[in-house]
Write a protein that holds these residues in place. Structure first.
Motif, PDB file in Angstrom:
ATOM      1  N   LEU A 140       0.882  -1.159   0.000  1.00 40.34           N
ATOM      2  CA  LEU A 140       0.000   0.000   0.000  1.00 40.34           C
ATOM      3  C   LEU A 140       0.926   1.217   0.000  1.00 40.34           C
ATOM      4  CD1 LEU A 140      -2.697   1.344   0.128  1.00 40.34           C
ATOM      5  CD2 LEU A 140      -2.849   0.831   2.545  1.00 40.34           C
ATOM      6  N   MET A 141       1.152   1.779  -1.176  1.00 36.35           N
ATOM      7  CA  MET A 141       2.104   2.884  -1.300  1.00 36.35           C
ATOM      8  C   MET A 141       1.555   4.115  -0.573  1.00 36.35           C
ATOM      9  SD  MET A 141       4.371   1.264  -2.737  1.00 36.35           S
ATOM     10  CE  MET A 141       5.662   2.452  -2.999  1.00 36.35           C
ATOM     11  N   GLY A 142       2.464   4.851   0.078  1.00 39.37           N
ATOM     12  CA  GLY A 142       2.021   5.999   0.864  1.00 39.37           C
ATOM     13  C   GLY A 142       1.648   5.600   2.283  1.00 39.37           C
ATOM     14  N   PHE A 143       1.874   4.327   2.608  1.00 38.89           N
ATOM     15  CA  PHE A 143       1.641   3.841   3.966  1.00 38.89           C
ATOM     16  C   PHE A 143       2.934   3.272   4.530  1.00 38.89           C
ATOM     17  CE2 PHE A 143      -2.564   3.265   6.002  1.00 38.89           C
ATOM     18  CZ  PHE A 143      -3.280   4.116   5.186  1.00 38.89           C
ATOM     19  N   GLY A 144       3.127   3.445   5.817  1.00 34.72           N
ATOM     20  CA  GLY A 144       4.298   2.876   6.472  1.00 34.72           C
ATOM     21  C   GLY A 144       5.461   3.844   6.428  1.00 34.72           C
ATOM     22  N   HIS A 145       6.315   3.725   7.397  1.00 34.43           N
ATOM     23  CA  HIS A 145       7.495   4.588   7.468  1.00 34.43           C
ATOM     24  C   HIS A 145       8.493   3.934   8.406  1.00 34.43           C
ATOM     25  CE1 HIS A 145       9.961   8.155   8.030  1.00 34.43           C
ATOM     26  NE2 HIS A 145       9.410   8.586   6.920  1.00 34.43           N
ATOM     27  N   ARG A 146       9.758   4.046   8.060  1.00 32.53           N
ATOM     28  CA  ARG A 146      10.788   3.458   8.919  1.00 32.53           C
ATOM     29  C   ARG A 146      10.753   4.051  10.329  1.00 32.53           C
ATOM     30  NH1 ARG A 146      15.698   1.132   8.131  1.00 32.53           N
ATOM     31  NH2 ARG A 146      14.476  -0.306   6.892  1.00 32.53           N
ATOM     32  N   VAL A 147      10.491   5.327  10.448  1.00 33.36           N
ATOM     33  CA  VAL A 147      10.574   5.967  11.764  1.00 33.36           C
ATOM     34  C   VAL A 147       9.195   6.184  12.394  1.00 33.36           C
ATOM     35  CG1 VAL A 147      11.454   7.969  13.021  1.00 33.36           C
ATOM     36  CG2 VAL A 147      12.710   7.116  11.042  1.00 33.36           C
ATOM     37  N   PRO A 203       3.041  13.308  11.047  1.00 31.98           N
ATOM     38  CA  PRO A 203       2.448  14.635  11.269  1.00 31.98           C
ATOM     39  C   PRO A 203       2.327  15.441   9.972  1.00 31.98           C
ATOM     40  CG  PRO A 203       4.703  14.574  12.105  1.00 31.98           C
ATOM     41  CD  PRO A 203       4.340  13.169  11.732  1.00 31.98           C
ATOM     42  N   ARG A 204       3.212  15.150   9.020  1.00 27.68           N
ATOM     43  CA  ARG A 204       3.155  15.851   7.735  1.00 27.68           C
ATOM     44  C   ARG A 204       1.923  15.403   6.948  1.00 27.68           C
ATOM     45  NH1 ARG A 204       8.595  13.726   5.443  1.00 27.68           N
ATOM     46  NH2 ARG A 204       7.509  11.862   6.117  1.00 27.68           N
ATOM     47  N   ALA A 205       1.526  14.137   7.143  1.00 24.89           N
ATOM     48  CA  ALA A 205       0.353  13.623   6.422  1.00 24.89           C
ATOM     49  C   ALA A 205      -0.910  14.357   6.889  1.00 24.89           C
ATOM     50  CB  ALA A 205       0.216  12.121   6.633  1.00 24.89           C
ATOM     51  N   ALA A 225      -1.531  -3.836  13.542  1.00 26.39           N
ATOM     52  CA  ALA A 225      -0.500  -4.604  14.252  1.00 26.39           C
ATOM     53  C   ALA A 225       0.897  -4.133  13.852  1.00 26.39           C
ATOM     54  CB  ALA A 225      -0.665  -6.090  13.936  1.00 26.39           C
ATOM     55  N   ARG A 226       1.072  -3.726  12.616  1.00 28.06           N
ATOM     56  CA  ARG A 226       2.398  -3.293  12.135  1.00 28.06           C
ATOM     57  C   ARG A 226       2.603  -1.796  12.270  1.00 28.06           C
ATOM     58  NH1 ARG A 226       0.726  -7.627   9.662  1.00 28.06           N
ATOM     59  NH2 ARG A 226       2.172  -9.272   9.041  1.00 28.06           N
ATOM     60  N   LYS A 227       1.650  -1.128  12.871  1.00 33.21           N
ATOM     61  CA  LYS A 227       1.717   0.337  13.053  1.00 33.21           C
ATOM     62  C   LYS A 227       1.980   1.038  11.722  1.00 33.21           C
ATOM     63  CE  LYS A 227       3.073   0.157  17.843  1.00 33.21           C
ATOM     64  NZ  LYS A 227       4.071   0.356  18.841  1.00 33.21           N
ATOM     65  N   ASN A 262       1.671   8.044   5.218  1.00 28.87           N
ATOM     66  CA  ASN A 262       2.766   9.013   5.290  1.00 28.87           C
ATOM     67  C   ASN A 262       2.428  10.186   4.378  1.00 28.87           C
ATOM     68  OD1 ASN A 262       3.819   8.353   2.599  1.00 28.87           O
ATOM     69  ND2 ASN A 262       4.491   6.426   3.526  1.00 28.87           N
ATOM     70  N   VAL A 263       3.287  11.198   4.365  1.00 22.50           N
ATOM     71  CA  VAL A 263       2.992  12.448   3.652  1.00 22.50           C
ATOM     72  C   VAL A 263       2.680  12.207   2.168  1.00 22.50           C
ATOM     73  CG1 VAL A 263       5.438  12.956   3.203  1.00 22.50           C
ATOM     74  CG2 VAL A 263       3.810  14.824   3.303  1.00 22.50           C
ATOM     75  N   ASP A 264       3.306  11.160   1.609  1.00 20.15           N
ATOM     76  CA  ASP A 264       3.139  10.914   0.178  1.00 20.15           C
ATOM     77  C   ASP A 264       1.751  10.447  -0.200  1.00 20.15           C
ATOM     78  OD1 ASP A 264       5.694  11.646  -0.461  1.00 20.15           O
ATOM     79  OD2 ASP A 264       6.493   9.691   0.044  1.00 20.15           O
TER      80      ASP A 264
HETATM   81  N1  ACO Z   1       2.056  -2.029   2.632  1.00 23.42           N
HETATM   82  C1  ACO Z   1       1.962  -3.286   3.136  1.00 23.42           C
HETATM   83  N2  ACO Z   1       2.762  -3.795   4.072  1.00 23.42           N
HETATM   84  C2  ACO Z   1       3.730  -3.005   4.525  1.00 23.42           C
HETATM   85  C3  ACO Z   1       3.910  -1.676   4.066  1.00 23.42           C
HETATM   86  C4  ACO Z   1       3.029  -1.188   3.090  1.00 23.42           C
HETATM   87  N3  ACO Z   1       3.144   0.049   2.603  1.00 23.42           N
HETATM   88  N4  ACO Z   1       4.952  -1.116   4.704  1.00 23.42           N
HETATM   89  C5  ACO Z   1       5.423  -2.047   5.535  1.00 23.42           C
HETATM   90  N5  ACO Z   1       4.683  -3.196   5.448  1.00 23.42           N
HETATM   91  C6  ACO Z   1       4.845  -4.414   6.242  1.00 23.42           C
HETATM   92  C7  ACO Z   1       6.074  -5.210   5.808  1.00 23.42           C
HETATM   93  O1  ACO Z   1       5.739  -6.157   4.800  1.00 23.42           O
HETATM   94  C8  ACO Z   1       6.473  -5.862   7.102  1.00 23.42           C
HETATM   95  O2  ACO Z   1       5.589  -6.923   7.335  1.00 23.42           O
HETATM   96  P1  ACO Z   1       6.106  -8.257   8.103  1.00 23.42           P
HETATM   97  O3  ACO Z   1       6.546  -7.794   9.462  1.00 23.42           O
HETATM   98  O4  ACO Z   1       4.931  -9.152   8.116  1.00 23.42           O
HETATM   99  O5  ACO Z   1       7.260  -8.770   7.283  1.00 23.42           O
HETATM  100  C9  ACO Z   1       6.161  -4.801   8.165  1.00 23.42           C
HETATM  101  O6  ACO Z   1       5.108  -4.006   7.583  1.00 23.42           O
HETATM  102  C10 ACO Z   1       7.354  -3.923   8.507  1.00 23.42           C
HETATM  103  O7  ACO Z   1       7.800  -3.302   7.296  1.00 23.42           O
HETATM  104  P2  ACO Z   1       9.303  -3.044   6.902  1.00 23.42           P
HETATM  105  O8  ACO Z   1       9.426  -3.170   5.419  1.00 23.42           O
HETATM  106  O9  ACO Z   1      10.212  -3.861   7.763  1.00 23.42           O
HETATM  107  O10 ACO Z   1       9.447  -1.528   7.328  1.00 23.42           O
HETATM  108  P3  ACO Z   1      10.600  -0.601   6.891  1.00 23.42           P
HETATM  109  O11 ACO Z   1      10.774   0.358   8.002  1.00 23.42           O
HETATM  110  O12 ACO Z   1      11.803  -1.344   6.445  1.00 23.42           O
HETATM  111  O13 ACO Z   1      10.009   0.106   5.582  1.00 23.42           O
HETATM  112  C11 ACO Z   1       8.949   1.635   4.130  1.00 23.42           C
HETATM  113  C12 ACO Z   1       9.464   1.362   5.558  1.00 23.42           C
HETATM  114  C13 ACO Z   1      10.062   1.348   3.102  1.00 23.42           C
HETATM  115  C14 ACO Z   1       8.560   3.097   4.022  1.00 23.42           C
HETATM  116  C15 ACO Z   1       7.738   0.707   3.869  1.00 23.42           C
HETATM  117  O14 ACO Z   1       6.740   0.953   4.836  1.00 23.42           O
HETATM  118  C16 ACO Z   1       7.174   0.908   2.456  1.00 23.42           C
HETATM  119  O15 ACO Z   1       7.701   0.326   1.513  1.00 23.42           O
HETATM  120  N6  ACO Z   1       6.096   1.716   2.321  1.00 23.42           N
HETATM  121  C17 ACO Z   1       5.517   2.014   1.014  1.00 23.42           C
HETATM  122  C18 ACO Z   1       6.376   3.022   0.296  1.00 23.42           C
HETATM  123  C19 ACO Z   1       6.229   4.413   0.859  1.00 23.42           C
HETATM  124  O16 ACO Z   1       5.140   4.909   1.067  1.00 23.42           O
HETATM  125  N7  ACO Z   1       7.389   5.058   1.074  1.00 23.42           N
HETATM  126  C20 ACO Z   1       7.397   6.459   1.542  1.00 23.42           C
HETATM  127  C21 ACO Z   1       8.261   6.610   2.737  1.00 23.42           C
HETATM  128  S1  ACO Z   1       8.067   8.217   3.377  1.00 23.42           S
HETATM  129  C22 ACO Z   1       9.058   9.207   2.440  1.00 23.42           C
HETATM  130  O17 ACO Z   1      10.026   8.804   1.836  1.00 23.42           O
HETATM  131  C23 ACO Z   1       8.670  10.616   2.399  1.00 23.42           C
END
Ligand code: ACO
Length: 436
Positions: free
Chosen positions: A308-315, A321-323, A363-365, A369-371
């Motif tokens: 799901l692009m635009g979801f999730g963030h390393r930190v 908050p930007r979102a 569960a994965r928090k 994200n802003v994007d």
């Molecule tokens: N959709 C579905 N599942 C996800 C997503 C997502 N967007 N993001 C993370 N997960 C899952 C992973 O598969 C993993 O699952 P698991 O524990 O069952 O293996 C778990 O959540 C943890 O994810 P990681 O990949 O270990 O997290 P990481 O911190 O390495 O990655 C990242 C962060 C790269 C941003 C990731 O969330 C992602 O690819 N998101 C989509 C791309 C995106 O929106 N990037 C923008 C970042 S913000 C910016 O640059 C401004």
């Protein structure tokens, strides 16, 4: 760095002597364990691919509390900067550590506006690219090429050169991004107009033509300015770390920033806004809101590699908050343009709602994200999807250059040189060709 009274003790189960490691305290955020002498004392490295637990530097610029969903530039919350300051104030803050007073604000705006034009020869350089080249490919080349045009600000060890390079980069990025856009469209370049605001000038260079001027719309200019503020810095992310690592060799600032642009291009980083919008358009094409359930099922399927692009963030393990601010801007822009019922925005809202309630994301928090929103805003403004990441690069340039300058001024800075755990072949002899 402030040393702590506490020491970390590292012990080994094979009877090797344990060692004490110093601990340092930040002004906020986690303490760090200093492992610089670890190899000398134990003959061992640490292993941390992806830098999950490694601080690569000390910094005073940006602080993120990912659990709280907090972002501070030089201590100021992003929410206050986005509503009470403009992008150039934010640039000043990031570069010099404090917000400008009235006089400094005026001087800084003037200084930046005096550097908005690029060398006329740059257009011939640009002409070498195919018209259908991706704007990030073009921008990587253009930014790198600045070092060939501005020789008098390439000495990274000279503070005056560093400052001029910073101003030049901030001032010229909008011109370069707009030129990359116009080139792709086959339209003539539009020269900067210095009496306009930073964002207003950029939008005019994008959308004016010799036959029709562009009247900046206040709401849209404010939205663009906010996009710039929200993307201005984000501490030690992949592209910023790239800029620091590249600059640590002593290369010139333009080359280091070009490396940052290249890194930002990736879909897991700056390319995510483009990828998020493409994803929304794909879902829309394949049935829209009705098909969200099916799409979410694919995202959750470990074998599908769909994210799901635009979801999730390393930190951020909370709402970015930007979102929140970008979501607000999204409503404002769509309202001003009479696009409240934009199907893509409705789809995004529905997707967000389902994802925020789904156990997989909870569960994965994983939060937006802003994007997730910035693409919808930019599309409404009339910016083509392929230019989104270039606009992110434009905004992040100030963060990159502030971080680069901070590193060069840090007495503890060294060329960056990570180590490795080698798991390949041990020494062996090259066999003759017929035996391979
Ligand atoms: N959709 C579905 N599942 C996800 C997503 C997502 N967007 N993001 C993370 N997960 C899952 C992973 O598969 C993993 O699952 P698991 O524990 O069952 O293996 C778990 O959540 C943890 O994810 P990681 O990949 O270990 O997290 P990481 O911190 O390495 O990655 C990242 C962060 C790269 C941003 C990731 O969330 C992602 O690819 N998101 C989509 C791309 C995106 O929106 N990037 C923008 C970042 S913000 C910016 O640059 C401004």
């Amino acid at each position: 760095m402030t040393p702590s009274d506490v020491k970390a003790t590292l012990s080994f189960s094979d009877g090797s002597p344990s060692i004490d490691l110093p601990l340092y305290k930040g002004s906020i955020g986690p303490d760090v364990i200093d492992i610089r002498k670890l190899y000398g004392q134990t003959g061992k490295f640490t292993y941390d691919p992806g830098f999950l637990s490694t601080a690569s530097c000390q910094s005073t610029i940006t602080y993120i509390d990912g659990d709280k969903g907090e972002l501070l530039y030089r201590g100021y919350p992003i929410e206050q900067l986005a509503t009470q300051c403009d992008f150039l104030d934010t640039c000043y803050l990031l570069l010099y550590g404090e917000l400008p007073n009235e006089q400094k604000q005026k001087d800084f705006h003037k200084l930046v506006s005096e550097h908005t034009m690029v060398h006329e020869q740059m257009q011939f350089f640009l002409r070498g690219f195919r018209r259908d080249a991706h704007p990030m490919a073009v921008l990587t080349g253009l930014v790198g090429a600045l070092s060939a045009f501005y020789h008098d600000s390439t000495d990274i060890n000279n503070p005056t050169h560093r400052n001029i390079a910073a101003i030049r980069l901030i001032a010229k990025m909008p011109t370069l991004v707009a030129m990359a856009y116009k080139y792709g469209e086959g339209q003539p370049y539009v020269y900067p107009r210095n009496k306009l605001s930073y964002a207003g000038n950029f939008m005019r260079m994008m959308f004016a033509t010799p036959c029709e001027d562009y009247e900046p719309n206040e709401v849209l200019v404010r939205a663009m300015d906010r996009i710039f503020i929200l993307h201005a810095d984000h501490e030690q992310n992949a592209s910023t770390s790239t800029v620091r690592l590249c600059g640590s060799s002593g290369t010139n600032p333009f080359a280091a920033i070009a490396a940052g642009v290249a890194c930002l291009w990736g879909p897991a980083h700056g390319g995510a806004n483009e990828a998020a919008l493409n994803m929304l358009e794909d879902i829309q094409r394949n049935g829209g809101i009705e098909k969200i359930g099916e799409f979410i099922k694919q995202v959750k399927d470990k074998n599908s590699s769909v994210k799901l692009m635009g979801f999730g963030h390393r930190v951020y393990k909370n709402y970015d908050p930007r979102a929140k601010l970008m979501r607000e801007t999204c409503y404002e822009v769509l309202g001003a343009l009479g696009l409240e019922n934009d199907p893509l925005f409705k789809l995004a809202m529905a997707l967000e709602k389902i994802a925020l309630e789904d156990e997989y994301f909870v569960a994965r928090k994983l939060y937006p994200n802003v994007d997730f929103y910035s693409g919808i805003v930019q599309r409404a403004i009339g910016i083509p999807v392929s230019l989104f990441t270039a606009i992110f690069a434009l905004a992040r340039t100030v963060g990159w250059i502030a971080q680069l300058n901070e590193m060069i001024g840090d007495p503890e800075y060294k060329i960056g040189r990570p180590r490795q755990l080698f798991v390949g072949s041990e020494r062996r002899d090259v066999p003759p060709l017929h035996q391979r």
